[in-house]
Design an enzyme around this catalytic site. Structure first.
Site, PDB file in Angstrom:
ATOM      1  N   GLY A   9     -25.832   7.849  23.281  1.00 15.93           N
ATOM      2  CA  GLY A   9     -25.812   6.392  23.203  1.00 15.93           C
ATOM      3  C   GLY A   9     -24.878   5.900  22.107  1.00 15.93           C
ATOM      4  N   PHE A  12     -25.639  -0.047  19.280  1.00 20.04           N
ATOM      5  CA  PHE A  12     -25.776  -0.448  17.872  1.00 20.04           C
ATOM      6  C   PHE A  12     -26.229   0.717  16.995  1.00 20.04           C
ATOM      7  CE2 PHE A  12     -25.910  -4.739  19.603  1.00 20.04           C
ATOM      8  CZ  PHE A  12     -25.188  -5.429  18.644  1.00 20.04           C
ATOM      9  N   GLY A  13     -27.312   1.388  17.426  1.00 24.78           N
ATOM     10  CA  GLY A  13     -27.897   2.448  16.604  1.00 24.78           C
ATOM     11  C   GLY A  13     -27.055   3.705  16.596  1.00 24.78           C
ATOM     12  N   VAL A  77     -26.246  11.027  30.777  1.00 21.47           N
ATOM     13  CA  VAL A  77     -27.193  12.081  30.414  1.00 21.47           C
ATOM     14  C   VAL A  77     -28.347  12.043  31.399  1.00 21.47           C
ATOM     15  CG1 VAL A  77     -28.844  12.842  28.650  1.00 21.47           C
ATOM     16  CG2 VAL A  77     -26.570  12.042  27.975  1.00 21.47           C
ATOM     17  N   GLU A 169     -31.360 -19.179  25.539  1.00 23.41           N
ATOM     18  CA  GLU A 169     -29.908 -19.265  25.332  1.00 23.41           C
ATOM     19  C   GLU A 169     -29.199 -19.574  26.648  1.00 23.41           C
ATOM     20  OE1 GLU A 169     -29.911 -15.972  21.720  1.00 23.41           O
ATOM     21  OE2 GLU A 169     -29.147 -15.387  23.655  1.00 23.41           O
ATOM     22  N   ASP A 298     -33.982   0.633  20.299  1.00 24.59           N
ATOM     23  CA  ASP A 298     -34.879   0.115  21.346  1.00 24.59           C
ATOM     24  C   ASP A 298     -35.705   1.206  22.020  1.00 24.59           C
ATOM     25  OD1 ASP A 298     -33.787  -2.312  20.856  1.00 24.59           O
ATOM     26  OD2 ASP A 298     -33.053  -2.684  22.883  1.00 24.59           O
ATOM     27  N   ALA A 314     -31.099  -5.671  17.390  1.00 26.58           N
ATOM     28  CA  ALA A 314     -29.903  -4.985  16.930  1.00 26.58           C
ATOM     29  C   ALA A 314     -30.027  -4.573  15.465  1.00 26.58           C
ATOM     30  CB  ALA A 314     -28.696  -5.895  17.128  1.00 26.58           C
ATOM     31  N   GLN A 315     -30.617  -5.454  14.653  1.00 23.54           N
ATOM     32  CA  GLN A 315     -30.712  -5.139  13.222  1.00 23.54           C
ATOM     33  C   GLN A 315     -31.618  -3.929  12.976  1.00 23.54           C
ATOM     34  OE1 GLN A 315     -32.705  -7.995  10.757  1.00 23.54           O
ATOM     35  NE2 GLN A 315     -33.483  -9.164  12.465  1.00 23.54           N
TER      36      GLN A 315
HETATM   37  C1  FAD Z   1     -28.689 -10.482  26.313  1.00 21.28           C
HETATM   38  C2  FAD Z   1     -29.162  -9.853  25.032  1.00 21.28           C
HETATM   39  C3  FAD Z   1     -29.144 -10.597  23.848  1.00 21.28           C
HETATM   40  C4  FAD Z   1     -29.573 -10.019  22.650  1.00 21.28           C
HETATM   41  N1  FAD Z   1     -29.515 -10.767  21.485  1.00 21.28           N
HETATM   42  C5  FAD Z   1     -29.908 -10.224  20.318  1.00 21.28           C
HETATM   43  C6  FAD Z   1     -29.817 -10.961  19.095  1.00 21.28           C
HETATM   44  O1  FAD Z   1     -29.386 -12.120  19.080  1.00 21.28           O
HETATM   45  N2  FAD Z   1     -30.215 -10.355  17.944  1.00 21.28           N
HETATM   46  C7  FAD Z   1     -30.683  -9.069  17.942  1.00 21.28           C
HETATM   47  O2  FAD Z   1     -31.013  -8.549  16.861  1.00 21.28           O
HETATM   48  N3  FAD Z   1     -30.789  -8.353  19.067  1.00 21.28           N
HETATM   49  C8  FAD Z   1     -30.418  -8.885  20.256  1.00 21.28           C
HETATM   50  N4  FAD Z   1     -30.526  -8.170  21.421  1.00 21.28           N
HETATM   51  C9  FAD Z   1     -31.124  -6.826  21.374  1.00 21.28           C
HETATM   52  C10 FAD Z   1     -30.112  -5.785  20.934  1.00 21.28           C
HETATM   53  O3  FAD Z   1     -28.940  -5.876  21.703  1.00 21.28           O
HETATM   54  C11 FAD Z   1     -30.746  -4.407  21.067  1.00 21.28           C
HETATM   55  O4  FAD Z   1     -31.904  -4.375  20.276  1.00 21.28           O
HETATM   56  C12 FAD Z   1     -29.778  -3.325  20.593  1.00 21.28           C
HETATM   57  O5  FAD Z   1     -28.656  -3.274  21.437  1.00 21.28           O
HETATM   58  C13 FAD Z   1     -30.464  -1.958  20.566  1.00 21.28           C
HETATM   59  O6  FAD Z   1     -29.557  -1.012  20.118  1.00 21.28           O
HETATM   60  P1  FAD Z   1     -29.642   0.488  20.627  1.00 21.28           P
HETATM   61  O7  FAD Z   1     -28.616   1.248  19.871  1.00 21.28           O
HETATM   62  O8  FAD Z   1     -31.053   0.939  20.587  1.00 21.28           O
HETATM   63  O9  FAD Z   1     -29.261   0.401  22.183  1.00 21.28           O
HETATM   64  P2  FAD Z   1     -27.959  -0.183  22.869  1.00 21.28           P
HETATM   65  O10 FAD Z   1     -27.157  -0.993  21.932  1.00 21.28           O
HETATM   66  O11 FAD Z   1     -28.430  -0.823  24.120  1.00 21.28           O
HETATM   67  O12 FAD Z   1     -27.135   1.125  23.225  1.00 21.28           O
HETATM   68  C14 FAD Z   1     -27.601   2.087  24.126  1.00 21.28           C
HETATM   69  C15 FAD Z   1     -26.423   2.890  24.626  1.00 21.28           C
HETATM   70  O13 FAD Z   1     -26.903   4.042  25.307  1.00 21.28           O
HETATM   71  C16 FAD Z   1     -26.137   4.254  26.474  1.00 21.28           C
HETATM   72  N5  FAD Z   1     -26.972   4.976  27.429  1.00 21.28           N
HETATM   73  C17 FAD Z   1     -28.205   4.630  27.879  1.00 21.28           C
HETATM   74  N6  FAD Z   1     -28.668   5.557  28.716  1.00 21.28           N
HETATM   75  C18 FAD Z   1     -27.712   6.510  28.814  1.00 21.28           C
HETATM   76  C19 FAD Z   1     -27.613   7.741  29.550  1.00 21.28           C
HETATM   77  N7  FAD Z   1     -28.587   8.168  30.350  1.00 21.28           N
HETATM   78  N8  FAD Z   1     -26.493   8.474  29.437  1.00 21.28           N
HETATM   79  C20 FAD Z   1     -25.481   8.052  28.629  1.00 21.28           C
HETATM   80  N9  FAD Z   1     -25.527   6.917  27.912  1.00 21.28           N
HETATM   81  C21 FAD Z   1     -26.636   6.159  28.000  1.00 21.28           C
HETATM   82  C22 FAD Z   1     -25.783   2.838  26.932  1.00 21.28           C
HETATM   83  O14 FAD Z   1     -24.632   2.856  27.755  1.00 21.28           O
HETATM   84  C23 FAD Z   1     -25.550   2.123  25.611  1.00 21.28           C
HETATM   85  O15 FAD Z   1     -24.211   2.169  25.204  1.00 21.28           O
HETATM   86  C24 FAD Z   1     -30.061  -8.700  22.622  1.00 21.28           C
HETATM   87  C25 FAD Z   1     -30.086  -7.964  23.814  1.00 21.28           C
HETATM   88  C26 FAD Z   1     -29.639  -8.534  25.011  1.00 21.28           C
HETATM   89  C27 FAD Z   1     -29.653  -7.728  26.285  1.00 21.28           C
END
Ligand code: FAD
Length: 433
Positions: A9, A12-13, A77, A169, A298, A314-315
């Site tokens: 992934g 953000f994280g 994956v 939004e 997440d 995201a934070q």
């Molecule tokens: C429309 C929307 C608005 C948002 N607004 C806010 C906001 O204003 N403030 C805030 O704090 N948060 C916001 N969020 C939430 C925030 O985006 C998430 O909490 C954050 O992206 C989580 O980060 P992450 O690294 O856990 O996952 P993500 O950023 O979602 O990254 C996950 C990654 O894993 C990859 N992946 C997943 N499964 C697989 C697989 N099987 N094989 C290969 N790759 C894979 C995906 O392609 C992706 O790139 C919002 C979310 C959405 C959808």
């Protein structure tokens, strides 16, 4: 000792973690099914023609290319062999690891009605945001040509399902876009034919925020023409519209923002997921029962100091990514537990209107909107994007114009069914994004 770290992934994280491990003696592999990192908080602006996809997405290779010890693999994956320490990829490939980080994020939850997805896309990918933009703009064009009054009204009715931050939004942005376009650019449709309906099953919108902010948001939405319906449950979604109670609402475009669920990664490990489909982790983000596997963002279930799981934000993902990157870099020498520092929860409602909840105090209105804009520009992945988005926002603020109002050729009138049909599991609090 040189170790092989694999991060699944590049969101953000995952990216925050990888950056911490950049230019170290370790070998790092980031695996993602897409080639770009996506700034999801601004996806709704792509869906409502305020920004273009490239403004909020950045190739992962471009971000990580400067670190010689980091390799990127674009692949899906499909599993993890914890015993032999291998990640299983589509195409029958395997990647070895010494330590693994799962950062696969979340997906929209259709609560078992995955058939609704094609008619009510959520906003998790560029594809979905463009699909919504396409339907939205096409419905205005079709309404402009329609001869029948009722048909015009149906086409100009927009339903947003889910009263969390994303739904709010979207509803606000659709209403503002529609009002601007009808007033200025269209000749055969009128403002009173436009209807934006926000449907929330719970008793109030923005349930994660204090009640006074919810009230403010509701009043503002109503002021800009959004009909806010709370305590109403959507019973069916079709290509024609939405069934709510005994009423069928015909609509030009439906948007889904009613809930998210974690990625299916817990299944790869044969774990019983906690509610929300999230992977249980300990204070150092280590997956319970797996010494060399970590999870964050997440997809991880980390219990905060208040005893509740941290929200899907995201934070949270970013802070956990930085923490874990440092922990792995130091090979566990710094063993302090992860601690989340809440920088405030926010939602934007419309032009000049946003809300912030900092725990001890709150902010709303124009000041909150400027703060929201500043924070979101600052959080964009690099300097180039910050400059590009800032210039567009300033221009838009002054002119109210939206630059990305493009309908792709050959698509008007057609419904694109090609939304990916990936199936995932359930959510944690605050995870309605
Ligand atoms: C429309 C929307 C608005 C948002 N607004 C806010 C906001 O204003 N403030 C805030 O704090 N948060 C916001 N969020 C939430 C925030 O985006 C998430 O909490 C954050 O992206 C989580 O980060 P992450 O690294 O856990 O996952 P993500 O950023 O979602 O990254 C996950 C990654 O894993 C990859 N992946 C997943 N499964 C697989 C697989 N099987 N094989 C290969 N790759 C894979 C995906 O392609 C992706 O790139 C919002 C979310 C959405 C959808």
């Amino acid at each position: 000792m040189r170790e092989r770290f694999v991060i699944i992934g590049g969101g953000f994280g995952g990216l925050a973690c990888a950056r911490e491990l950049g230019d170290t003696k370790h070998s790092v592999t980031v695996i993602d099914r897409r080639n770009h990192n996506l700034f999801q908080p601004l996806l709704y602006q792509v869906a409502t023609a305020a920004l273009s996809p490239a403004d909020i997405a950045e190739p992962i290779r471009r971000t990580l290319g400067r670190y010689r010890n980091i390799n990127m693999i674009m692949a899906e994956v499909i599993g993890i062999d914890a015993q032999s320490r291998q990640v299983l990829l589509d195409g029958n490939d395997r990647v070895d690891f010494d330590r693994l980080v799962i950062a696969t994020g979340s997906e929209y939850n259709y609560f078992g009605k995955d058939g609704w997805r094609a008619n009510a896309p959520g906003m998790k990918t560029i594809h979905e945001a463009r699909q919504i933009r396409q339907r939205l703009l096409s419905s205005f064009e079709k309404a402009e040509r329609a001869h029948d009054e009722q048909e015009k009204r149906n086409l100009l009715t927009y339903v947003v399902i889910g009263g969390g931050p994303t739904g709010v939004e979207m509803a606000g942005a659709i209403s503002e876009l529609g009002r601007f376009m009808i007033n200025r650019d269209f000749r055969n449709i009128q403002l009173d034919q436009l209807k934006v309906i926000l449907i929330e099953a719970g008793p109030r919108i923005l349930a994660a925020f204090p009640e006074k902010l919810t009230e403010y948001a509701r009043h503002y939405l109503e002021k800009i023409g959004v009909e806010v319906r709370t305590g109403e449950k959507v019973l069916d979604v079709t290509s024609e519209g939405v069934m709510v109670g005994f009423e069928f609402i015909r609509t030009g475009c439906i948007v889904w923002g009613a809930g998210v669920k974690a990625s299916p990664a817990h299944r790869w490990l044969g774990l019983d997921a906690v509610p929300g489909g999230r992977i249980p982790v300990d204070r150092r983000l280590q997956v319970v029962g797996h010494r060399n596997i970590f999870a964050l963002g997440d997809t991880a279930n980390f219990t905060g100091t208040d005893g509740k799981p941290l929200p899907g934000l995201a934070q949270v993902a970013k802070q956990q990514g930085i923490y874990l990157g440092r922990l792995l870099k130091n090979q566990g020498a710094d063993s302090a537990a992860f601690e989340f520092k809440n920088r405030g929860n926010t939602a934007v409602i419309g032009r000049n209107a946003a809300i912030f909840d900092f725990g001890n105090w709150t902010l709303k209105g124009r000041a909150a909107w400027f703060l929201w804009a500043f924070v979101h520009v600052y959080l964009l992945i690099n300097f180039e994007k910050r400059i590009l988005v800032s210039i567009q926002w300033i221009w838009r603020y002054l002119t109210r114009q939206r630059g990305a109002r493009l309908i792709e050729e050959g698509s008007i009138g057609k419904i694109d069914e090609s939304v990916p049909s990936v199936v995932y599991s359930v959510t944690g609090p605050g995870g309605d994004r």
